[in-house]
Design a protein around this motif. Structure first.
Motif, mmCIF file in Angstrom:
data_model
loop_
_atom_site.group_PDB
_atom_site.id
_atom_site.type_symbol
_atom_site.label_atom_id
_atom_site.label_comp_id
_atom_site.label_asym_id
_atom_site.label_seq_id
_atom_site.Cartn_x
_atom_site.Cartn_y
_atom_site.Cartn_z
ATOM 1 N N LEU A 63 1.152 -0.739 0.216
ATOM 2 C CA LEU A 63 -0.319 -0.086 0.242
ATOM 3 C C LEU A 63 0.617 1.310 -0.108
ATOM 4 O O LEU A 63 2.036 1.192 0.849
ATOM 5 C CB LEU A 63 -0.513 -0.286 1.120
ATOM 6 N N ALA A 64 0.850 2.001 -0.367
ATOM 7 C CA ALA A 64 0.972 3.590 -0.978
ATOM 8 C C ALA A 64 0.426 4.400 -0.442
ATOM 9 O O ALA A 64 -0.549 4.577 -0.436
ATOM 10 C CB ALA A 64 1.671 3.838 -2.207
ATOM 11 N N TYR A 65 1.427 5.443 -0.020
ATOM 12 C CA TYR A 65 0.349 6.734 1.270
ATOM 13 C C TYR A 65 0.703 7.646 0.607
ATOM 14 O O TYR A 65 2.149 8.092 1.276
ATOM 15 C CB TYR A 65 0.481 6.118 2.749
ATOM 16 N N VAL A 66 0.448 8.834 1.231
ATOM 17 C CA VAL A 66 0.837 9.811 0.889
ATOM 18 C C VAL A 66 0.354 11.114 1.911
ATOM 19 O O VAL A 66 -1.075 11.154 2.029
ATOM 20 C CB VAL A 66 -0.140 10.759 -0.498
ATOM 21 N N ASP A 67 1.367 11.550 2.739
ATOM 22 C CA ASP A 67 1.086 12.717 3.796
ATOM 23 C C ASP A 67 -0.264 10.797 4.742
ATOM 24 O O ASP A 67 -0.958 11.570 5.493
ATOM 25 C CB ASP A 67 0.225 13.380 3.702
ATOM 26 N N ASP A 68 0.521 9.463 5.248
ATOM 27 C CA ASP A 68 -0.923 8.573 5.835
ATOM 28 C C ASP A 68 -2.017 8.701 5.758
ATOM 29 O O ASP A 68 -2.644 7.847 5.662
ATOM 30 C CB ASP A 68 -0.511 9.270 7.283
ATOM 31 N N ALA A 69 -2.544 9.447 4.195
ATOM 32 C CA ALA A 69 -3.461 8.748 3.600
ATOM 33 C C ALA A 69 -3.844 8.164 2.121
ATOM 34 O O ALA A 69 -2.481 7.888 1.358
ATOM 35 C CB ALA A 69 -4.419 10.332 3.003
ATOM 36 N N LEU A 70 -4.053 6.637 2.060
ATOM 37 C CA LEU A 70 -3.600 5.425 0.909
ATOM 38 C C LEU A 70 -3.946 6.152 -0.061
ATOM 39 O O LEU A 70 -5.054 7.384 -0.961
ATOM 40 C CB LEU A 70 -5.321 4.848 1.011
ATOM 41 N N ALA A 71 -2.821 5.894 -1.628
ATOM 42 C CA ALA A 71 -3.344 7.231 -2.510
ATOM 43 C C ALA A 71 -2.472 5.763 -3.731
ATOM 44 O O ALA A 71 -3.314 6.251 -4.533
ATOM 45 C CB ALA A 71 -1.602 7.376 -2.961
ATOM 46 N N GLY A 72 -3.267 3.951 -3.353
ATOM 47 C CA GLY A 72 -3.063 3.022 -3.592
ATOM 48 C C GLY A 72 -2.381 2.157 -3.839
ATOM 49 O O GLY A 72 -1.891 2.358 -2.367
ATOM 50 N N PHE A 73 -3.035 1.215 -4.292
ATOM 51 C CA PHE A 73 -2.234 -0.497 -3.837
ATOM 52 C C PHE A 73 -2.001 -1.815 -4.847
ATOM 53 O O PHE A 73 -3.156 -1.124 -5.773
ATOM 54 C CB PHE A 73 -3.059 -1.390 -2.744
ATOM 55 N N VAL A 74 -1.035 -2.914 -3.776
ATOM 56 C CA VAL A 74 -0.981 -3.405 -5.351
ATOM 57 C C VAL A 74 -1.301 -4.473 -4.471
ATOM 58 O O VAL A 74 -1.036 -4.816 -3.973
ATOM 59 C CB VAL A 74 0.306 -3.802 -6.396
ATOM 60 N N THR A 75 -1.919 -6.049 -5.229
ATOM 61 C CA THR A 75 -2.718 -7.027 -4.659
ATOM 62 C C THR A 75 -1.626 -8.330 -5.408
ATOM 63 O O THR A 75 -1.308 -8.186 -6.269
ATOM 64 C CB THR A 75 -3.490 -7.775 -3.977
ATOM 65 N N TYR A 76 -0.611 -9.197 -4.454
ATOM 66 C CA TYR A 76 -0.432 -10.391 -5.716
ATOM 67 C C TYR A 76 -0.177 -10.997 -4.829
ATOM 68 O O TYR A 76 -0.531 -11.302 -3.510
ATOM 69 C CB TYR A 76 1.432 -9.846 -5.748
ATOM 70 N N ALA A 77 0.227 -12.799 -4.811
ATOM 71 C CA ALA A 77 0.047 -14.167 -4.169
ATOM 72 C C ALA A 77 0.276 -15.684 -4.821
ATOM 73 O O ALA A 77 -0.179 -15.424 -6.061
ATOM 74 C CB ALA A 77 -1.158 -14.526 -2.983
ATOM 75 N N PRO A 78 0.588 -16.157 -4.230
ATOM 76 C CA PRO A 78 1.071 -17.743 -4.884
ATOM 77 C C PRO A 78 -0.500 -18.014 -5.720
ATOM 78 O O PRO A 78 -0.947 -17.758 -5.136
ATOM 79 C CB PRO A 78 1.699 -18.511 -4.206
ATOM 80 N N PRO A 79 -0.358 -18.422 -7.231
ATOM 81 C CA PRO A 79 -1.348 -18.851 -7.792
ATOM 82 C C PRO A 79 -2.067 -19.862 -7.241
ATOM 83 O O PRO A 79 -3.831 -20.034 -7.320
ATOM 84 C CB PRO A 79 -1.570 -19.210 -9.056
#
Length: 212
Positions: A63-79
């Motif tokens: 998860l990416a935060y800008v000034d402690d507010a969520l700005a974006g995310f990516v999710t991943y895992a083994p298939p």
């Protein structure tokens, strides 16, 4: 303006947009996902899925935060932890790869490098955990047009985004090509993977990660 990236944990799950916290398009097979939606239990299923993956494998995203507010995310895992992956015509994901499921960037931060930061952080995390490659199912053709018209809810990132950050198509398809990024190859370009991916990403500016 401060920026930081954090792992996806049960506590951080609450920071995701409401639609994303209740989306189980990747976490369940299509039939089970339909049942969860009908029963109103998608948020519970999402939390249960993440809890299991954390216990058996580790963090399933960044998860990416800008000034402690969520700005974006990516999710991943083994298939093996992503039942939906088996439903794609270009499956299965290679045995040595982790599946990058989806990503999202908050509209006002699009074009500001958040997507690049998320991909770099995910690649560094996975390389440190001994993963050889990342694969993803991209949206193309009719599937991409449906997303633009608001008809698709599959949470699939456009194939063009993956290609812009260094992925190559390993299984072509008119709607769902499967793409791959070799992490060890990236490491051979630079001593650390973040610098290597910076070299790839310097070829083009990517404005947005799409998805719910």
């Amino acid at each position: 303006m401060s920026r930081r990236v954090a792992p996806l944990t049960l506590e951080a799950l609450a920071d995701l947009p409401t639609r994303c916290r209740g989306c189980v398009a990747w976490e369940l097979d299509p039939v089970s996902a339909g049942r969860a939606v009908a029963a109103g239990g998608t948020a519970f299923e999402k939390e249960a899925w993440l809890s299991e993956v954390l216990l058996q494998w580790g963090s399933a995203g960044r998860l990416a935060y800008v000034d402690d507010a969520l700005a974006g995310f990516v999710t991943y895992a083994p298939p093996v932890h992503v039942p939906r992956s088996r439903a794609f015509p270009t499956s299965p994901v290679s045995g040595d790869a982790v599946l990058l499921m989806t990503g999202w960037v908050e509209p006002r931060h699009r074009g500001g490098g958040i997507a690049r930061m998320l991909v770099q952080s995910a690649a560094k995390d996975l390389t440190q955990r001994g993963v050889r490659a990342v694969e993803a199912f991209g949206a193309a053709g009719a599937e991409l047009e449906e997303q633009r018209e608001g008809l698709s809810a599959d949470c699939i990132v456009p194939a063009a985004f993956y290609e812009a950050v260094g992925f190559t198509v390993v299984r072509p398809h008119h709607r769902y090509p499967r793409l791959r990024l070799e992490l060890r190859t990236a490491l051979s370009w630079r001593e650390d993977v973040e610098a290597a991916l910076e070299r790839i990403l310097g070829r083009a500016r990517v404005p947005v990660l799409s998805g719910v």
